[in-house]
Design an enzyme around this catalytic site. Structure first.
Site, short mmCIF file in Angstrom:
data_model
loop_
_atom_site.label_atom_id
_atom_site.label_comp_id
_atom_site.label_asym_id
_atom_site.label_seq_id
_atom_site.Cartn_x
_atom_site.Cartn_y
_atom_site.Cartn_z
N LYS A 87 0.82 -1.21 0.00
CA LYS A 87 0.00 0.00 0.00
C LYS A 87 0.86 1.27 0.00
CE LYS A 87 -4.00 1.72 2.65
NZ LYS A 87 -4.85 1.43 3.84
N SER A 162 -9.43 2.31 3.36
CA SER A 162 -8.49 2.95 2.48
C SER A 162 -7.67 1.98 1.62
CB SER A 162 -7.53 3.82 3.31
OG SER A 162 -6.80 3.02 4.24
N SER A 186 -10.31 -0.36 7.11
CA SER A 186 -9.57 -0.16 5.86
C SER A 186 -9.04 -1.42 5.20
CB SER A 186 -8.42 0.82 6.08
OG SER A 186 -8.90 2.12 6.27
#
Length: 487
Positions: A87, A162, A186
């Site tokens: 990420k 996210s 997330s």
């Protein structure tokens, strides 16, 4: 799972467990696997925008080194040669930890975060950085630096946030594994939106340590200190298309690391005492919002599969503890964000500024415009009490089954269209926000498809009882055949 006769250009369809086993057996090469995934990325990513900063030559060189290690008879890790995405808010050596913010996109990280080091040590090969919202603080995945990530099931719906890029890439077959992080859903919410599996581990099981972060000031670089909620609630965890792959990645990522504020010195191993299956309590609602019919149907189907497999399942009318935990999340997170809100306003894009305005407005309805310091301190004290009470309830022989969210995947940008809709999302996400406050392990697993969207369920277990949570998730998963885009 694909068969052992999978063509080289279709290896992207295989599970990580199969790929690792076949690379180890020299049935396939890590380079073949990487080429297949890169081909799938080239085919699907221009539309979905799930991965950014993909460097094919670097990934293929790492895969070649993995093959040479196999040929040399070296000791191989459990993920040897398996591609994984990292990420954009996680330090990866040589890549900027941009967090979707232009001002943070120019300085490459000098080292790896602990979770990335653990994946590399297990033999995984990073390929691509998964997209997220600016500052990783929305249930959507768009930013001015890299643009919008789409949900491969429905481009008009969020892929989640996210870790939306990670989930979208998994669902499209770009990588078999992804690293994500979770402080308010997330990992779990994007996984559910995209029909894959996401595990939020117990706080401390997977190290959240990263190299120190610095801010430039007129007097020189200043080391940044993160607020209490980050240390107490944020976790790193695995995402994949199967529960088995999540289990394998979790084992690889669970490396003891006392640099992490809440790190534990040893791993918890499942006991082989032949104990009975844990009981499962179903919590459909907490009295604040009604579920979409498809959400209720998914929870009911998950409960039925567990019952058929021999679990004792009971329906609870309500669970005030989870309602209170979700409400506490909005207090503690919001007050910590308040301290960095000026920085976010200065460096962030329009979407994160609007999203934060709406977030603060929703939190103010629960805790007033500016809660007093006493309220904040009492919130942390109450959190400890709730953790103790939930651990007493669950122990090592009980699980909770809940929705992922009261709604299916939200329409894109639902949190910034108008404040009333943003408040709806705030309320609907109680299963996602209650868990981080408490620090317990939770997994989301796909159950069914309704009107073209995957709908999942969440399982919550006692602290460090990930194996029980994953065992039950595999039972649910077994009845979910067909919840993939290419099945």
């Amino acid at each position: 799972m694909a068969s052992t006769t999978t063509a080289p250009d279709e290896l992207w369809q295989c599970a990580a467990t199969e790929l690792a086993a076949r690379i180890r057996a020299r049935d396939i090469s890590a380079v073949d696997v990487m080429r297949s995934c890169l081909g799938r990325i080239e085919e699907t990513n221009p539309v979905l925008n799930a991965l950014v900063d993909v460097r094919p030559d670097e990934a293929l060189a790492a895969a070649d080194r993995a093959d040479r290690a196999v040929a040399a008879g070296e000791e191989l890790g459990p993920l040897h040669g398996v591609p994984v995405s990292i990420k954009i808010n996680t330090d990866q050596r040589g890549y900027p930890t941009s967090n979707g913010v232009r001002a943070l996109s120019h300085r490459p990280a000098e080292g790896d975060a602990a979770c990335v080091s653990a994946l590399r040590a297990a033999g995984a090969v990073p390929v691509g950085r998964s997209n997220s919202p600016s500052f990783s603080f929305r249930w959507f995945s768009t930013n001015d630096l890299y643009g919008r990530t789409l949900n491969p099931w429905d481009h008009g719906r969020t892929p989640g946030g996210s870790s939306g890029g990670a989930a979208s890439g998994l669902a499209a077959g770009m990588t078999p594994l992804a690293q994500g992080n979770d402080i308010g859903g997330s990992i779990r919410f994007p996984a559910a939106c995209c029909g894959v599996v996401g595990l939020r581990p117990t706080v401390g099981l997977v190290s959240d340590w990263a190299p120190p972060a610095y801010a430039e000031t007129p007097d020189g670089p200043v080391e940044l200190d993160f607020p209490p909620t980050v240390h107490a609630m944020a976790v790193q965890g695995p995402m994949a298309r199967t529960v088995g792959d999540v289990r394998l990645a979790l084992a690889a990522m669970s490396v003891p690391d006392l640099r992490h504020v809440h790190g534990i010195p040893a791993l918890r191993r499942p006991s082989a005492d032949g104990r009975d299956r844990p009981k499962v309590a179903v919590v459909r609602e907490i009295g604040t919002v009604k579920n979409h019919p498809a959400v209720d149907r998914a929870v009911g189907e998950a409960a039925a599969r567990l019952t058929e497999a021999g679990y004792e399942v009971e329906e609870l009318a309500d669970m005030p503890l989870l309602a209170e935990a979700s409400r506490l999340w909005s207090l503690l997170i919001t007050e910590d964000i308040r301290l960095i809100r000026p920085v976010v306003a200065r460096l962030g894009d329009d979407s994160i500024r609007t999203a934060l305005d709406n977030h603060f407005a929703a939190a103010a309805e629960l805790w007033r415009e500016r809660p007093e310091l006493e309220t904040y301190i009492n919130g942390w004290a109450r959190r400890a009490t709730l953790i103790t009470r939930l651990q007493e309830l669950l122990g090592s022989d009980r699980l909770l089954l809940t929705p992922v969210c009261a709604e299916p995947a939200f329409e894109q940008d639902a949190d910034i269209t108008e404040p009333g809709r943003a408040r709806d999302l705030f309320t609907a996400m109680w299963p996602m926000t209650a868990v981080p406050v408490l620090g317990f392990p939770a997994v989301t697993v796909p159950v069914l498809v309704s009107e073209g969207l995957p709908i999942g369920a969440q399982l919550i277990g006692g602290r460090f009882e990930e194996h029980l949570v994953l065992d039950a998730a595999e039972v649910i998963e077994a009845g979910s055949e067909g919840v993939t885009l290419w099945s």
